[in-house]
Write a protein that holds these residues in place. Structure first.
Motif, PDB file in Angstrom:
ATOM      1  N   LEU A  92       0.829  -1.201   0.000  1.00  0.00           N
ATOM      2  CA  LEU A  92       0.000   0.000   0.000  1.00  0.00           C
ATOM      3  C   LEU A  92       0.865   1.253   0.000  1.00  0.00           C
ATOM      4  N   VAL A  93       0.498   2.202  -0.851  1.00  0.00           N
ATOM      5  CA  VAL A  93       1.242   3.460  -0.979  1.00  0.00           C
ATOM      6  C   VAL A  93       0.394   4.611  -0.459  1.00  0.00           C
ATOM      7  N   ILE A  94       1.017   5.534   0.284  1.00  0.00           N
ATOM      8  CA  ILE A  94       0.342   6.765   0.692  1.00  0.00           C
ATOM      9  C   ILE A  94       0.873   7.909  -0.158  1.00  0.00           C
ATOM     10  N   ASP A  95      -0.019   8.595  -0.850  1.00  0.00           N
ATOM     11  CA  ASP A  95       0.339   9.785  -1.622  1.00  0.00           C
ATOM     12  C   ASP A  95      -0.006  11.009  -0.788  1.00  0.00           C
ATOM     13  N   PHE A  96       1.012  11.816  -0.497  1.00  0.00           N
ATOM     14  CA  PHE A  96       0.874  12.928   0.456  1.00  0.00           C
ATOM     15  C   PHE A  96       0.889  14.274  -0.258  1.00  0.00           C
ATOM     16  N   ARG A  97      -0.066  15.132   0.094  1.00  0.00           N
ATOM     17  CA  ARG A  97      -0.117  16.508  -0.412  1.00  0.00           C
ATOM     18  C   ARG A  97      -0.465  17.437   0.756  1.00  0.00           C
ATOM     19  N   GLU A  98       0.116  18.627   0.776  1.00  0.00           N
ATOM     20  CA  GLU A  98      -0.167  19.586   1.853  1.00  0.00           C
ATOM     21  C   GLU A  98      -0.474  20.958   1.277  1.00  0.00           C
ATOM     22  N   ALA A  99      -1.517  21.593   1.822  1.00  0.00           N
ATOM     23  CA  ALA A  99      -1.905  22.930   1.363  1.00  0.00           C
ATOM     24  C   ALA A  99      -1.131  24.032   2.059  1.00  0.00           C
ATOM     25  N   LYS A 100      -0.501  23.725   3.205  1.00  0.00           N
ATOM     26  CA  LYS A 100       0.297  24.684   3.969  1.00  0.00           C
ATOM     27  C   LYS A 100      -0.490  25.939   4.323  1.00  0.00           C
ATOM     28  N   GLY A 101      -1.778  25.772   4.593  1.00  0.00           N
ATOM     29  CA  GLY A 101      -2.612  26.901   4.995  1.00  0.00           C
ATOM     30  C   GLY A 101      -3.212  27.687   3.851  1.00  0.00           C
ATOM     31  N   ASN A 102      -2.845  27.373   2.626  1.00  0.00           N
ATOM     32  CA  ASN A 102      -3.413  28.047   1.453  1.00  0.00           C
ATOM     33  C   ASN A 102      -4.554  27.182   0.902  1.00  0.00           C
ATOM     34  N   TYR A 103      -5.739  27.388   1.449  1.00  0.00           N
ATOM     35  CA  TYR A 103      -6.850  26.486   1.195  1.00  0.00           C
ATOM     36  C   TYR A 103      -7.313  26.503  -0.255  1.00  0.00           C
ATOM     37  N   ALA A 104      -7.027  27.586  -0.972  1.00  0.00           N
ATOM     38  CA  ALA A 104      -7.425  27.648  -2.378  1.00  0.00           C
ATOM     39  C   ALA A 104      -6.721  26.578  -3.215  1.00  0.00           C
ATOM     40  N   SER A 105      -5.619  26.043  -2.692  1.00  0.00           N
ATOM     41  CA  SER A 105      -4.890  25.011  -3.445  1.00  0.00           C
ATOM     42  C   SER A 105      -5.476  23.620  -3.254  1.00  0.00           C
ATOM     43  N   LEU A 106      -6.400  23.456  -2.307  1.00  0.00           N
ATOM     44  CA  LEU A 106      -6.899  22.116  -1.987  1.00  0.00           C
ATOM     45  C   LEU A 106      -7.605  21.412  -3.149  1.00  0.00           C
ATOM     46  N   PRO A 107      -8.485  22.086  -3.914  1.00  0.00           N
ATOM     47  CA  PRO A 107      -9.110  21.367  -5.032  1.00  0.00           C
ATOM     48  C   PRO A 107      -8.088  20.771  -6.001  1.00  0.00           C
ATOM     49  N   GLY A 108      -7.039  21.503  -6.299  1.00  0.00           N
ATOM     50  CA  GLY A 108      -6.008  20.978  -7.188  1.00  0.00           C
ATOM     51  C   GLY A 108      -5.269  19.798  -6.590  1.00  0.00           C
TER      52      GLY A 108
ATOM     53  N   ALA B 163     -16.297  41.127  21.380  1.00  0.00           N
ATOM     54  CA  ALA B 163     -15.458  40.326  20.497  1.00  0.00           C
ATOM     55  C   ALA B 163     -15.642  40.797  19.058  1.00  0.00           C
ATOM     56  N   GLU B 164     -14.524  40.949  18.339  1.00  0.00           N
ATOM     57  CA  GLU B 164     -14.555  41.366  16.940  1.00  0.00           C
ATOM     58  C   GLU B 164     -13.659  40.446  16.122  1.00  0.00           C
ATOM     59  N   GLY B 165     -14.134  40.044  14.948  1.00  0.00           N
ATOM     60  CA  GLY B 165     -13.380  39.138  14.104  1.00  0.00           C
ATOM     61  C   GLY B 165     -12.401  39.856  13.191  1.00  0.00           C
ATOM     62  N   PHE B 166     -11.245  39.240  12.990  1.00  0.00           N
ATOM     63  CA  PHE B 166     -10.216  39.742  12.077  1.00  0.00           C
ATOM     64  C   PHE B 166      -9.717  38.559  11.258  1.00  0.00           C
ATOM     65  N   ILE B 167      -9.671  38.735   9.943  1.00  0.00           N
ATOM     66  CA  ILE B 167      -9.348  37.607   9.071  1.00  0.00           C
ATOM     67  C   ILE B 167      -7.905  37.664   8.573  1.00  0.00           C
ATOM     68  N   ALA B 168      -7.251  36.516   8.652  1.00  0.00           N
ATOM     69  CA  ALA B 168      -5.973  36.301   7.979  1.00  0.00           C
ATOM     70  C   ALA B 168      -6.198  35.089   7.088  1.00  0.00           C
ATOM     71  N   ALA B 169      -6.604  35.330   5.855  1.00  0.00           N
ATOM     72  CA  ALA B 169      -7.015  34.239   4.963  1.00  0.00           C
ATOM     73  C   ALA B 169      -5.880  33.254   4.725  1.00  0.00           C
ATOM     74  N   ASN B 170      -4.663  33.773   4.619  1.00  0.00           N
ATOM     75  CA  ASN B 170      -3.483  32.955   4.371  1.00  0.00           C
ATOM     76  C   ASN B 170      -2.402  33.291   5.389  1.00  0.00           C
ATOM     77  N   PRO B 171      -1.406  32.409   5.573  1.00  0.00           N
ATOM     78  CA  PRO B 171      -0.363  32.669   6.567  1.00  0.00           C
ATOM     79  C   PRO B 171       0.334  34.010   6.398  1.00  0.00           C
ATOM     80  N   GLU B 172       0.487  34.468   5.170  1.00  0.00           N
ATOM     81  CA  GLU B 172       1.184  35.740   4.949  1.00  0.00           C
ATOM     82  C   GLU B 172       0.366  36.952   5.397  1.00  0.00           C
TER      83      GLU B 172
END
Length: 323
Positions: free
Chosen positions: A66-82, A195-204
């Motif tokens: 059995l083989v495991i194929d590994f992929r990571e988005a590294k917090g950039n969720y827009a890359s997940l579909p690809g 409480a107030e929300g602040f968004i950081a969509a990506n790590p940068e």
């Protein structure tokens, strides 16, 4: 508050090509090659290692069937579909999806390949499963209960910072965060906190988000659960804002406080789900697990660096104090 057990969670990088062999020769056909895809929403090598070691304990070995194929988005969720398109093209028998963003992307990508979520914040509300006891589709796995812990976490904030009037809630584009933000805002009001929300969509985007919170006169930051972003603790420290996390791995790398479930158990459980599916179980019939142990951790080194004095009663509540 009842004492709870501590777990240090996961950060990561990249790897692939794990081969494994089941112990139960009668339950699994070892003559054919099997394939597992691991897709992480954040960084993922530590997750891969946890799953690898857990599978080894179940009797699986690299280089066999059995083989495991590994992929990571590294917090950039827009890359997940690809990333899901990539691994599905390899025809996996099972997909392990780390965190809600990867689970959502996996379900959008396939309705037939079994998916193990590891974990999901709100699998019923997200439309992943019909119920915990009877998932009913091609996905099962573990839930993390982060939403249920929000009110208790804000009680900790009130005890640790009795004069606080406003907190910033750090969110990303994680699909569960709008609801969790709403829960946090509703829980903050009765204890006299805005409480107030602040968004950081990506790590940068993290530094800008902390600067915005400082500019908005937030006195404490509450970081909603996400796959770990290792840059968070130093950015929080540099901003001078006390920060409490839902994911306990942050206190081990300089975060001030954390309160949440045992993280590593999610991935050992994921390996068990994979094993059961490869031996013929259907995701629709395997109940979703929920965590039973939780941990409150305080990092006194970070408190000292921020010039804070943590009340004694808060330290007595902690399951672990880093000195």
């Amino acid at each position: 508050m009842k004492r709870r057990e501590f777990i240090v969670a996961v950060a990561a990088t990249t790897a692939s090509g794990l081969a494994i062999l089941p112990i139960d020769q009668a339950a699994a056909d070892t003559s054919q090659s099997r394939r597992v895809a691991l897709v992480t929403s954040g960084q993922g090598v530590a997750i891969l290692e946890l799953i690898r070691s857990s599978l080894k304990k179940l009797g699986y070995e690299e280089g066999k069937n059995l083989v495991i194929d590994f992929r990571e988005a590294k917090g950039n969720y827009a890359s997940l579909p690809g990333l899901l398109t990539d691994v599905i093209a390899l025809n996996p028998d099972v997909i392990i999806a780390e965190a809600t963003p990867a689970s959502a992307a996996a379900l959008q990508a396939t309705s037939t390949i079994p998916i193990v979520m590891a974990p999901s914040t709100d699998p019923i509300g997200s439309g992943f499963v019909k119920s915990f006891a009877h998932p009913g589709g091609n996905i099962t796995g573990v839930a993390n209960m982060f939403g249920d812990l929000t009110a208790k976490t804000l009680d900790i904030v009130r005890l640790a910072f009795p004069k606080v009037k406003k907190i910033g809630v750090l969110i990303s584009n994680n699909p569960t965060h709008p609801n969790l933000l709403d829960v946090a805002m509703k829980a903050a009001g009765p204890i006299g906190i805005t409480a107030e929300g602040f968004i950081a969509a990506n790590p940068e985007d993290l530094e800008t988000a902390f600067a915005d919170m400082k500019g908005a006169n937030c006195e404490v930051v509450y970081v909603l659960a996400d796959p770990p972003r290792p840059a968070l603790p130093p950015i929080a420290l540099n901003s001078g804002l006390p920060t409490i996390f839902q994911v306990s791995s942050y206190t081990a790398i300089g975060g001030l406080m954390s309160y949440g479930p045992e993280i590593t158990a999610f991935f050992t459980s994921a390996a068990s789900y994979v094993d059961r599916i490869l031996k013929g179980a259907k995701p629709a019939d395997i109940p979703v697990e929920q965590p039973t142990t939780f941990l409150f951790v305080v990092n006194l080194r970070t408190a000292k660096a921020l010039g804070l004095s943590i009340p004694e009663r808060v330290l007595l509540m902690a399951d672990k104090v880093i000195e």
